[in-house]
Design an enzyme around this catalytic site. Structure first.
Site, PDB file in Angstrom:
ATOM      1  N   LYS A 206     -46.979  77.561  62.579  1.00  0.00           N
ATOM      2  CA  LYS A 206     -47.449  78.181  61.338  1.00  0.00           C
ATOM      3  C   LYS A 206     -48.845  77.657  60.982  1.00  0.00           C
ATOM      4  O   LYS A 206     -49.748  78.408  60.692  1.00  0.00           O
ATOM      5  CB  LYS A 206     -46.441  77.880  60.211  1.00  0.00           C
ATOM      6  CG  LYS A 206     -46.814  78.448  58.876  1.00  0.00           C
ATOM      7  CD  LYS A 206     -45.699  78.231  57.867  1.00  0.00           C
ATOM      8  CE  LYS A 206     -46.179  78.591  56.466  1.00  0.00           C
ATOM      9  NZ  LYS A 206     -45.149  78.375  55.446  1.00  0.00           N
ATOM     10  N   GLU A 212     -47.569  67.486  67.800  1.00  0.00           N
ATOM     11  CA  GLU A 212     -46.723  67.633  68.992  1.00  0.00           C
ATOM     12  C   GLU A 212     -46.964  68.977  69.667  1.00  0.00           C
ATOM     13  O   GLU A 212     -47.112  69.071  70.891  1.00  0.00           O
ATOM     14  CB  GLU A 212     -45.236  67.524  68.606  1.00  0.00           C
ATOM     15  CG  GLU A 212     -44.820  66.169  68.065  1.00  0.00           C
ATOM     16  CD  GLU A 212     -44.928  66.075  66.547  1.00  0.00           C
ATOM     17  OE1 GLU A 212     -45.824  66.722  65.949  1.00  0.00           O
ATOM     18  OE2 GLU A 212     -44.118  65.341  65.952  1.00  0.00           O
ATOM     19  N   GLY A 267     -41.177  77.546  57.356  1.00  0.00           N
ATOM     20  CA  GLY A 267     -40.905  77.334  58.782  1.00  0.00           C
ATOM     21  C   GLY A 267     -39.435  77.543  59.137  1.00  0.00           C
ATOM     22  O   GLY A 267     -39.091  78.258  60.077  1.00  0.00           O
ATOM     23  N   ARG A 268     -38.539  76.939  58.332  1.00  0.00           N
ATOM     24  CA  ARG A 268     -37.107  77.030  58.658  1.00  0.00           C
ATOM     25  C   ARG A 268     -36.495  78.370  58.271  1.00  0.00           C
ATOM     26  O   ARG A 268     -35.301  78.585  58.440  1.00  0.00           O
ATOM     27  CB  ARG A 268     -36.355  75.862  58.009  1.00  0.00           C
ATOM     28  CG  ARG A 268     -36.588  75.715  56.524  1.00  0.00           C
ATOM     29  CD  ARG A 268     -36.079  74.367  56.016  1.00  0.00           C
ATOM     30  NE  ARG A 268     -36.389  74.136  54.610  1.00  0.00           N
ATOM     31  CZ  ARG A 268     -37.537  73.633  54.165  1.00  0.00           C
ATOM     32  NH1 ARG A 268     -38.498  73.325  55.008  1.00  0.00           N
ATOM     33  NH2 ARG A 268     -37.731  73.424  52.872  1.00  0.00           N
ATOM     34  N   GLU A 353     -33.318  70.064  55.342  1.00  0.00           N
ATOM     35  CA  GLU A 353     -34.730  70.049  54.959  1.00  0.00           C
ATOM     36  C   GLU A 353     -34.911  70.815  53.644  1.00  0.00           C
ATOM     37  O   GLU A 353     -35.799  70.518  52.856  1.00  0.00           O
ATOM     38  CB  GLU A 353     -35.609  70.652  56.074  1.00  0.00           C
ATOM     39  CG  GLU A 353     -37.057  70.239  55.938  1.00  0.00           C
ATOM     40  CD  GLU A 353     -37.885  70.530  57.172  1.00  0.00           C
ATOM     41  OE1 GLU A 353     -38.759  69.713  57.504  1.00  0.00           O
ATOM     42  OE2 GLU A 353     -37.675  71.576  57.818  1.00  0.00           O
ATOM     43  N   HIS A 384     -11.952  67.710  71.095  1.00  0.00           N
ATOM     44  CA  HIS A 384     -11.649  66.603  72.007  1.00  0.00           C
ATOM     45  C   HIS A 384     -12.573  65.420  71.780  1.00  0.00           C
ATOM     46  O   HIS A 384     -12.676  64.540  72.630  1.00  0.00           O
ATOM     47  CB  HIS A 384     -11.712  67.101  73.455  1.00  0.00           C
ATOM     48  CG  HIS A 384     -10.720  68.209  73.686  1.00  0.00           C
ATOM     49  ND1 HIS A 384      -9.448  67.972  74.143  1.00  0.00           N
ATOM     50  CD2 HIS A 384     -10.803  69.536  73.440  1.00  0.00           C
ATOM     51  CE1 HIS A 384      -8.795  69.121  74.195  1.00  0.00           C
ATOM     52  NE2 HIS A 384      -9.593  70.092  73.770  1.00  0.00           N
ATOM     53  N   LYS A 504     -45.269  61.007  59.354  1.00  0.00           N
ATOM     54  CA  LYS A 504     -46.355  61.608  60.131  1.00  0.00           C
ATOM     55  C   LYS A 504     -47.655  60.863  59.891  1.00  0.00           C
ATOM     56  O   LYS A 504     -48.412  60.578  60.815  1.00  0.00           O
ATOM     57  CB  LYS A 504     -46.568  63.062  59.676  1.00  0.00           C
ATOM     58  CG  LYS A 504     -45.663  64.076  60.302  1.00  0.00           C
ATOM     59  CD  LYS A 504     -46.277  65.450  60.043  1.00  0.00           C
ATOM     60  CE  LYS A 504     -45.247  66.540  60.008  1.00  0.00           C
ATOM     61  NZ  LYS A 504     -45.782  67.818  59.568  1.00  0.00           N
TER      62      LYS A 504
HETATM   63  C1  G6Q Z   1     -39.944  73.909  58.288  1.00  0.00           C
HETATM   64  C2  G6Q Z   1     -40.852  72.788  58.324  1.00  0.00           C
HETATM   65  C3  G6Q Z   1     -41.161  72.258  59.704  1.00  0.00           C
HETATM   66  C4  G6Q Z   1     -42.184  73.057  60.480  1.00  0.00           C
HETATM   67  C5  G6Q Z   1     -42.660  72.219  61.675  1.00  0.00           C
HETATM   68  C6  G6Q Z   1     -43.657  72.957  62.525  1.00  0.00           C
HETATM   69  O1  G6Q Z   1     -39.578  74.465  57.287  1.00  0.00           O
HETATM   70  O2  G6Q Z   1     -41.974  73.085  57.597  1.00  0.00           O
HETATM   71  O3  G6Q Z   1     -40.018  72.124  60.480  1.00  0.00           O
HETATM   72  O4  G6Q Z   1     -41.637  74.269  60.904  1.00  0.00           O
HETATM   73  O5  G6Q Z   1     -43.213  71.033  61.209  1.00  0.00           O
HETATM   74  O6  G6Q Z   1     -44.757  73.339  61.787  1.00  0.00           O
HETATM   75  P1  G6Q Z   1     -45.781  74.358  62.366  1.00  0.00           P
HETATM   76  O7  G6Q Z   1     -45.097  75.655  62.570  1.00  0.00           O
HETATM   77  O8  G6Q Z   1     -46.877  74.442  61.352  1.00  0.00           O
HETATM   78  O9  G6Q Z   1     -46.266  73.806  63.690  1.00  0.00           O
END
Ligand code: G6Q
Length: 542
Positions: A206, A212, A267-268, A353, A384, A504
């Protein structure tokens, strides 16, 4: 906005919980033989049996009143209207717009966002069709056969969960991989054996700033360029999904290869936005649309059904009931479907989250517990391993069981065995096995206490006909709105995630301390300093 604990219904629930604590599900079912039928609802193709919960009509009335007293109806209206309900980030929360039909109008900052959504969907569909048909050629002229999504968190968990969930609908000639971890092992193992000439990377981020993801994207770039021998290969082997066009283009992604979305998609909550590009390539645009229709069906139900007949509202309220009035610290998600094996991990992010917050929307400390810890695994595997604790442990763990009436892979009578286990587990948890029943089986007295199962352990059962793209959409939306309901009750912002920032930021400080050639001065605590020094001494090449 008053705290939920100050609502009359909350106080009523606290008192009422005392009387419920002593009542067993055995009694509740014995008192009302039709309880199972009466406490079952159906909406958007999902059946929810909530009868095996430790509730009476009075409990449900009080919970529904709590929802009203906390302003749930108004908050639902505000979300669907595009109001900036993500208060700390000053953003609208409009994942529901991602599945809105083309003729709907949803206005954000004076702009109808629905046409934008459909324009991106159309571009995604055209691109997916080219990949699937072999019409999109790699740099050396070979068709793309391997798709690798690079992303993290919301830009990974949705795509990988949806791919796994719907791989029955995916053509066998395409392979899909998901790289998320900055641990080089992830990239190395996912790309092992892939032909670069036939591999497409989707960089999903996003913000396009996630360390990463960018690190893995650079690794992928070098991997492609090294194997294909030319920088110009990048434009045929990379596309990006991002709200940050500038950063994506700096990385070398052609504007034509960028699929956008918007800051009002969390994001989620983004698996049905362009972040779902890998999903669309996997199942095709038509099935992706079917998935969106599934989401939408649940959105409409959530928006319009009265609370007492509203699946996500009831599930959210039941979660609050155990979390706040029974002190349940965790909740288990138990899909009886191998394809849903990533679903618990997906829901972990969605629930924890979103609702793992310690302040209210106005910044005051909450005065009650917020989200429990979510965990789980697919059945029957979990039976199990950790089910022992569910049946005889000392903690109360409310469970969601998810199953399907028809298998996508019927194999002999195996589906009946799978579902028999699901039904049996909900029964065993609810009703248990008494000492007399154990004795009647001829158990020696010394063993009786070990074999007793108290029961009275609550569960929801969610049933659908078959795992289709539409069902998956409906299921995800069910949980999205249940999470929303819980967040409204606790009066927290379910759409920010400030808690992930500190770690972070600290990592940014540690990185140069690990990378510097000379021994760096360290100003952390004694534990962190010692760990860094030991690592520097012991690492490869030290
Ligand atoms: C989700 C969070 C988080 C995000 C990641 C990746 O709601 O904001 O999980 O999706 O940190 O972020 P980017 O899509 O910006 O790389």
């Amino acid at each position: 906005m008053r705290a939920p604990t100050e609502c009359p219904a909350w106080q009523g629930l606290a008192k009422h919980a005392e009387s419920i604590r002593g009542r067993h599900l055995r009694t509740l079912f014995a008192d009302e033989p039709a309880r199972g039928d009466r406490m079952t609802l159906e909406a958007a193709g999902l059946v929810l049996d909530y009868s095996k919960n430790r509730v009476t009509d009075e409990t449900l009335d009080l919970l529904v009143r709590l929802a009203s007293e906390c302003g749930l109806r108004e908050r639902i209206t505000a979300m669907f209207a595009g109001e900036k309900i993500n208060v700390t980030e000053k953003r609208a929360v409009l994942h529901v717009a991602l599945r809105a039909p083309a003729d709907e109008r949803i206005i954000v900052d004076g702009r109808n966002v629905v046409p934008d959504v459909h324009a991106v969907l159309a571009r995604m569909a055209a691109f997916s069709a080219r990949i699937r048909s072999g019409g999109w050629l790699g740099y050396t002229g070979k068709p793309i056969r391997n798709i690798v999504n690079i992303g993290l968190g919301g830009s990974d968990l949705g795509p990988v969960m949806a791919y796994e969930a719907l791989r029955h609908y995916s053509p066998h000639e395409l392979s899909f991989g998901f790289v998320s971890n900055v641990d080089g092992t992830d990239f190395t193992e996912v790309t092992r054996g892939l032909d670069a000439a036939q591999t497409l990377f989707i960089v999903s981020s996003k913000t396009f700033t996630t360390l990463e993801t960018l690190t893995n994207a650079h690794a992928a770039r070098s991997w492609v360029v090294q194997r294909l021998g030319d920088e110009r290969a990048v434009s045929r082997h990379f596309v990006a999904v991002s709200t940050n066009a500038e950063a994506a283009s700096k990385f070398g992604i052609d504007r034509a290869n960028l699929f956008g979305f918007w800051d009002w998609v969390g994001g989620r909550y983004s698996m049905d936005s362009a972040i779902g590009l890998s999903t669309m390539i996997s199942i095709g645009a038509e099935q992706f649309q079917a998935m969106l229709a599934g989401f939408r069906a649940m959105d409409q139900h959530f928006r319009s059904a009265p609370f007492e007949r509203n699946l996500p509202v009831l599930m959210g309220l039941l979660a609050v009931w155990y979390n706040n009035f029974f002190d349940a610290q965790t909740a288990a998600i138990l899909p009886y479907d191998q394809y849903l094996r990533k679903f618990p991990a997906y829901l972990q992010q969605l629930t924890m989250e979103s609702n793992g917050k310690h302040v209210t929307r106005d910044g005051a400390r909450v005065d009650c517990q917020t989200a429990p810890v979510y965990w789980g695994d697919r059945g029957t595997n979990g039976q199990h391993s950790f089910f022992q604790l569910l049946h005889q442990g000392t903690r109360l763990v409310p469970c969601d069981f998810i199953g399907f009436c028809r298998s996508l892979n019927p194999l002999g009578g195996q589906h009946d065995l799978l579902m028999a286990n699901l039904f049996a587990q909900t029964e065993a948890l609810a009703f248990g096995r008494t000492a007399d029943e154990v004795r009647a089986e001829g158990t020696p007295e010394w063993l009786v206490p070990h074999r007793v199962c108290d029961g009275n352990r609550p569960s929801n059962t969610i049933l659908a006909d078959r795992l289709t793209p539409a069902t998956l959409g409906t299921l995800v939306a069910l949980y999205e709105h249940s999470v929303f309901t819980q967040g409204v009750i606790w009066n927290i912002d379910s759409f920010d995630q400030w808690g992930v920032e500190l770690g972070k930021a600290l990592a940014q400080r540690v990185i140069p301390e690990l990378q510097s050639v000379d021994e760096p001065p360290l100003a952390h605590d004694s534990s962190t300093n010692a760990l860094i020094r030991r690592y520097r001494r012991r690492r490869e090449g030290a």
